[in-house]
Scaffold this active site. Structure first.
Site, PDB file in Angstrom:
ATOM      1  N   GLU A  86       1.026  -1.080  -0.265  1.00 43.14           N
ATOM      2  CA  GLU A  86      -0.002  -0.101  -0.069  1.00 43.14           C
ATOM      3  C   GLU A  86       1.006   1.065   0.403  1.00 43.14           C
ATOM      4  O   GLU A  86       0.456   2.315  -0.527  1.00 43.14           O
ATOM      5  CB  GLU A  86      -0.695  -0.060   1.178  1.00 43.14           C
ATOM      6  N   SER A 462     -47.392 -33.921  38.114  1.00 39.18           N
ATOM      7  CA  SER A 462     -47.112 -34.585  39.270  1.00 39.18           C
ATOM      8  C   SER A 462     -46.231 -33.766  40.161  1.00 39.18           C
ATOM      9  O   SER A 462     -45.268 -33.946  41.087  1.00 39.18           O
ATOM     10  CB  SER A 462     -47.135 -35.951  39.056  1.00 39.18           C
TER      11      SER A 462
END
Length: 797
Positions: A86, A462
């Protein structure tokens, strides 16, 4: 001389004109330029991350995938690769490279179009943080001026750090650390030279040089960067040639791969963070730590899915999900690409049917074998309680082109399965402070994100009875009290509707001790107990003691049979009172929230039971140097101890005898099955974990004959607890003071006479000894009937 003077003044004029132009441009643009110093305090978007108690990533939320790193953590090889690609003059220029700009201008004059921008890394920082991507001369002028300001305000290292954390590198990856995780599943400091060069080539054009989409083009750019590094003297020939020889192997993931599978937990944490911080939760980089343990969560996932698959196979083969006969492999692969793996069950298409099994095409393009042995269960499903004939060969089950599901085993082989229609949930809590240790809210979050563990209100059957029994114990009943297990009838005085509740097998045992009635799960005893203590008292007790939501408790006698509407999390929370000796704790999930800088914004410090906890299961939520609040005692410790003793008998000699296979002396719990077997439950515990398992259909329907709490939910609970309790010593709350062990006459429930041969020992509170006289079972009168909610027939155990 006149010509020379003319040329000289012309140059001076041109130079002055350029200088005036630049000065004018600066004076025009500079008032609108942002201050470069703001870059020192810039806050980049960082996603929300959810972690387990053992620091494993559960999930990540946010559009931008970013993990900022410091300059010191950037590998030197990457810096060399990036500068080679770059801005190889980065160390020498002052934000603007005149040669690069002149080169870009020459290309513009030659082609009439902007080819490159001649931007330095500093100029790209200016553009990325302050400007748009518009291609115009004014934007370029602003970019140049900002770059000059940035160079004056920041060091080169600071500029590079901003750049590598800001740039977009494809596949939702922002910054080099995110890119390393996305493409290679590693941290940036773990990548090879060739891999670093590959990432360094992405800023120029993330889509064009994406190694997943365009591996050939990406390799060309990688190799060019490696050449530039060699030419610039950043690497020697040996490293250059080794990096060139490395193949391009990448994997693309839009988000970080979770280290444990806990999507329902992640969604609960995400919702809580968004409720607290709003939209900032997705961008401010919060790290959320939960109380869930990775090993326990994995055990919960496996336990629930295995249990639901086992149930599903007991009820037969419903046929392939779709049929695609007569297509070639390419067409089949296209069809498979439309399918998702759900709950670990992979989609596959039958490519060939053989005598000893089948061959299937998987989404990866491989053709694999499925053995006939794993297909023998596939009797045709005719109805909930009806199956067809057992298959004799693979062709009786599938045909070529059928879309089916397979499950990959530990040895890599494939097992023939189908996607269950039944659903389930499991939640496990630490009874000492309410920490959620594991939670799964369905077979597959991808299939349905409805969290049944925390959102599904179902009748507990239950498994609700212990709440009624403990209320009775605190109102003067004992574990030896005799209650009449006999027929009973209620008539609504307004409608004349008759309710005749019954036991599961329609038998009646007559006067029976409370302990035996609980482990045998006798419905009529529970109803008579509720009659004696009163519905209002039972509702108040359930709300005050166990934290049950009052509005979900029906105010009629069916409450004794579990017709409340409760979530598995609420049931588990209620059972923690038994498991910790009588204290109320609140379930919680989030133990700590840190900001992006590691500062702790929140740390949970929930009330805890005062007893010391074993180090093996210590919670991560404790605040260093700060004493936690003590949990509120809501039940007499003696009542809790007696209830645990009674619930241990459910396992030793009752409806949960299957759990004896765990060979643990410290487990207790209760099964639950609702009317017509629509819901299957087991809630159980020891001193370390309270776990509730539930299974049923989202749209309630019968699970089928023989499908009870002890056959469906209990095996799920056992699979999980076998892992959770592995290597842990037996642990239950210690026996409190004020208890008596007395010999009791089984016929009367009172203290046995000396020498009675059939007497047995029973636990009593010292302030509630056995009844002095023979207990006479009592019946109902019509006055006991509640009209606030019409009772419904229910068969629970």
């Amino acid at each position: 001389m006149r010509v020379l003077k003319f040329l000289l003044w012309t140059c001076v004029a041109l130079f002055s004109a350029v200088l005036l132009g630049l000065s004018g441009t600066y004076l025009y643009l500079s008032p609108n330029l942002p201050a470069a110093e703001t870059l020192r305090n810039v806050r980049m978007q960082v996603p929300l991350r959810i972690y387990s108690a053992d620091d494993l990533l559960i999930a990540e939320f946010g559009e931008m995938r970013r993990t900022p790193i410091r300059f010191e953590d950037i590998p030197p090889d990457f810096i060399s690769a990036l500068l080679a690609a770059e801005d190889d003059n980065f160390a020498n220029h002052y934000g603007v490279d005149v040669k690069s700009l002149m080169r870009a201008a020459a290309q513009l004059v030659k082609s009439g179009q902007i080819q490159t921008g001649g931007s330095t890394i500093t100029m790209q920082v200016a553009k990325n943080f302050f400007l748009s991507s518009e291609r115009s001369f004014s934007r370029k002028a602003n970019e140049i001026l900002l770059a000059l300001q940035i160079e004056r305000a920041l060091s080169k290292n600071e500029i590079l750090e901003l750049y590598v954390n800001k740039i977009y590198l494809g596949n939702r990856a922002y910054g080099i650390e995110a890119a390393a995780q996305v493409y290679y599943g590693k941290s940036i400091d773990q990548l090879s030279l060739a891999q670093l060069a590959m990432i360094a080539g992405l800023p120029k054009a993330p889509s064009r040089y994406n190694p997943v989409v365009n591996p050939e083009r990406a390799k060309i750019r990688r190799d060019w960067i490696l050449l530039r590094m060699f030419e610039l003297g950043r690497i020697d020939r040996l490293r250059y040639e080794q990096a060139l020889a490395e193949t391009v192997e990448v994997r693309a993931q839009a988000i970080a791969p979770p280290q444990i599978e806990a999507p329902y937990v992640a969604e609960m944490a995400r919702a809580e963070l968004v409720g607290q911080y709003g939209g900032d939760a997705y961008t401010e980089g919060y790290r959320v730590y939960t109380s869930v343990r990775g090993d326990l969560q994995e055990a919960a996932n496996q336990a629930l899915r295995s249990g639901l698959i086992d149930y599903d196979q007991r009820h037969g083969w419903r046929g392939p999900e779709a049929r695609f006969p007569g297509l070639d492999n390419a067409a089949w692969l296209a069809k498979l690409a439309e399918q998702r793996t759900l709950g670990g069950l992979e989609p596959a298409i039958v490519s060939r049917v053989e005598r000893d099994g089948i061959r299937v095409l998987t989404r990866g393009g491989a053709e694999e074998a499925v053995a006939w042995q794993s297909m023998k269960w596939a009797r045709p499903h005719l109805a909930t309680n009806s199956l067809g004939r057992a298959p004799q060969k693979p062709a009786d089950v599938v045909q070529s082109g059928d879309l089916i599901r397979v499950q990959r085993q530990a040895d890599g082989s494939l097992r023939f399965v189908q996607l269950p229609q039944v659903q389930g949930a499991l939640v496990s809590l630490d009874p000492r402070d309410g920490a959620i240790r594991a939670l799964i809210g369905g077979f597959s979050f991808e299939q349905s994100n409805y969290n049944r563990a925390a959102q599904a209100k179902r009748q507990p059957g239950s498994s609700f009875k212990p709440f009624v029994y403990s209320a009775a114990l605190d109102k003067g009943f004992t574990a030896a009290s005799l209650i009449d297990d006999a027929p009973i009838e209620f008539v609504d005085p307004y409608t004349g509707k008759v309710w005749r509740p019954k036991n599961d097998n329609n038998t009646f045992l007559g006067p029976i001790r409370m302990r035996e009635a609980l482990y045998r799960s006798r419905n009529l005893v529970s109803i008579r107990l509720l009659q004696e203590i009163g519905i209002d008292y039972a509702v108040d007790y359930g709300t005050r003691t166990f934290g049950l939501p009052r509005d979900d408790l029906p105010r009629n006698f069916s409450l004794a049979l579990g017709t409340a509407n409760l979530t598995p999390l609420e049931v588990a929370s209620g059972y923690t009172v038994f498991a910790n000796g009588g204290y109320r704790v609140q379930p919680y999930l989030i133990t700590r929230i840190d900001d992006r800088d590691g500062n702790t914004l929140f740390r949970a410090n929930p009330p805890r039971v005062p007893e010391a906890r074993p180090a093996a299961v210590q919670t991560t939520a404790e605040v260093p140097g700060e004493s936690p609040a003590q949990a509120e005692r809501v039940m007499d410790a003696r009542t809790a101890y007696i209830m645990t003793s009674m619930l241990q008998d459910v396992i030793k000699r009752g409806t949960a005898r299957r759990a004896l296979a765990l060979q643990r002396s410290d487990i207790a719990g209760k099964t639950g099955t609702t009317n017509e077997q629509k819901d299957s439950w087991f809630a159980g515990y020891n001193g370390d974990f309270v776990t509730t398992a539930w299974a049923g259909f989202d749209q309630p329907q019968s699970l089928g004959r023989g499908e009870y709490g002890g056959t469906l939910a209990l095996p799920i609970w056992m699979r999980y607890m076998s892992v959770a309790l592995k290597d842990l010593p037996p642990h239950l709350p210690p026996e409190p003071d004020g208890l008596l062990r007395l010999r009791v006459d089984p016929a009367s429930g009172r203290a046995a006479a000396a020498g009675a041969g059939d007497a047995f020992f029973e636990l009593f509170r010292s302030d509630m000894p056995p009844q002095p006289a023979t207990f006479e079972p009592r019946g109902f009168t019509q006055d006991h009937f509640s009209n606030e909610a019409a009772p419904v027939p229910i068969d629970l155990f």
